[in-house]
Scaffold this active site. Structure first.
Site, short mmCIF file in Angstrom:
data_model
loop_
_atom_site.label_atom_id
_atom_site.label_comp_id
_atom_site.label_asym_id
_atom_site.label_seq_id
_atom_site.Cartn_x
_atom_site.Cartn_y
_atom_site.Cartn_z
N ASN A 66 11.82 3.91 -13.34
CA ASN A 66 10.48 3.39 -13.03
C ASN A 66 9.60 4.60 -12.71
O ASN A 66 9.72 5.17 -11.63
CB ASN A 66 10.58 2.44 -11.83
N LYS B 294 6.47 4.67 -12.22
CA LYS B 294 5.31 4.35 -11.38
C LYS B 294 4.05 4.99 -11.97
O LYS B 294 3.94 5.09 -13.19
CB LYS B 294 5.57 4.78 -9.92
N HIS C 151 7.62 -5.71 -8.14
CA HIS C 151 8.02 -4.51 -7.39
C HIS C 151 7.36 -4.56 -6.01
O HIS C 151 6.23 -5.04 -5.88
CB HIS C 151 7.60 -3.25 -8.15
N GLU D 242 5.90 -2.43 -4.35
CA GLU D 242 4.59 -1.77 -4.30
C GLU D 242 3.50 -2.70 -4.83
O GLU D 242 2.36 -2.66 -4.37
CB GLU D 242 4.64 -0.43 -5.06
N GLU E 25 15.90 -4.01 -4.12
CA GLU E 25 15.33 -2.74 -3.65
C GLU E 25 14.85 -2.91 -2.22
O GLU E 25 13.72 -3.39 -1.99
CB GLU E 25 14.13 -2.34 -4.53
N GLY F 174 11.82 5.63 -2.08
CA GLY F 174 11.10 6.90 -1.93
C GLY F 174 11.32 7.58 -0.60
O GLY F 174 10.59 8.51 -0.26
N SER G 184 16.03 5.14 -3.63
CA SER G 184 16.62 6.47 -3.38
C SER G 184 17.96 6.69 -4.10
O SER G 184 18.85 7.34 -3.55
CB SER G 184 16.74 6.74 -1.88
P1 PGA Z 1 12.94 5.61 -5.65
O1 PGA Z 1 12.13 4.33 -6.17
O2 PGA Z 1 14.14 5.78 -6.56
O3 PGA Z 1 11.96 6.76 -5.79
O4 PGA Z 1 13.34 5.35 -4.25
C1 PGA Z 1 12.79 3.19 -6.65
C2 PGA Z 1 11.79 2.15 -7.09
O5 PGA Z 1 10.76 1.98 -6.42
O6 PGA Z 1 11.99 1.46 -8.11
#
Ligand code: PGA
Length: 242
Positions: free
Chosen positions: A8, A10, A95, A97, A163, A169, A201
């Site tokens: 992903n 983003k 997601h 976010e 997640e 992150g 992560s």
């Molecule tokens: P990350 O993000 O691997 O940077 O923690 C995962 C995600 O948001 O899909």
């Protein structure tokens, strides 16, 4: 079940980012291995171009969001049909976010997942608790409610991504036992055949142990999917013949 390793990106990736996909394909010596699905979800601006260039090399392309409707007066939005037309095979929906930045409810996420299926895309439906919810002991209730509210009706093929919001992150991950317990729980609420990804992560250093957990059928990778040097070892860590 064939593992799915999904990147992903983003809101990251300009034209120059092609170099990373090409470096990844080079590490596979020309084509991604057939015993695992490799997916990159770049920003929408790159979906058509990436799908045209890389789908034959075994790297599938997905999007990060879609609108629930097929078309109409929705300035700035992109429908699942448009993404399919651009060559996408998957789309991430719900997601955390998007749930946080755009106030997406479970109902909205379900409508988007159903739109994806209508357009012939496989939706990757994200669920996960916040740190406060984990600490309050309500993680299973929260994820259970998200599944109930967000999964499409019927057993059509979709992917669920667990997640934990606090792991995205941050470099933090739940214990292997906690990941396993949540994936067992999600499996009990999800149709047979739906893959369940872990995200939050995932790094080259922890990918192998996470991907070996029962009912973890792949990973959704954010930051570590942006560089071929990080993403390749994560793909390689998935159980299989590679
Ligand atoms: P990350 O993000 O691997 O940077 O923690 C995962 C995600 O948001 O899909």
């Amino acid at each position: 079940m064939k593992p799915l390793i999904a990147g992903n990106w983003k809101m990251n990736g300009l034209q120059a980012a092609r170099a990373e996909v090409e470096a990844l394909i080079e590490k596979f010596a020309g084509a991604a291995p057939a015993d695992r699905d490799v997916l990159i979800c770049p920003p929408a601006t790159l979906v058509a171009q990436f799908a045209e260039r890389y789908s034959d090399e075994g790297v599938q392309i997905g999007a990060q969001d879609c609108h629930a409707l097929a078309g109409g007066a929705h300035t700035g939005d992109i429908s699942a049909e448009m993404l399919a037309d651009a060559g996408a095979a998957y789309v991430i929906v719900g997601h955390s976010e998007r749930r946080a930045d755009h106030g997406e409810s479970d109902e909205t996420v379900r409508a988007k997942a159903e739109a994806a299926l209508r357009a012939g895309l496989t939706p990757i439906i994200c669920v996960g608790e916040t740190r406060e919810q984990r600490e309050a002991g309500t993680a299973f209730d929260v994820v259970g409610a998200q599944l109930k509210g967000s999964l499409p009706n019927g057993g059509a093929p979709f992917v669920v991504a667990y997640e934990p919001v606090w792991a995205i992150g941050t470099g933090l991950t739940p214990s292997l036992a906690d990941i396993g317990a949540m994936h067992d729980f999600i499996r009990s609420k999800t149709p047979e055949g739906a893959r369940i990804l872990y995200g939050g992560s995932v790094k080259p250093e922890n990918a192998e142990e996470i991907l070996a957990i029962n009912n973890v059928n792949g990973a959704l990778v954010g930051g570590a999917s942006l560089k071929a040097d990080d993403f390749h070892p994560i793909i390689a860590a998935a159980p299989g013949e590679m």
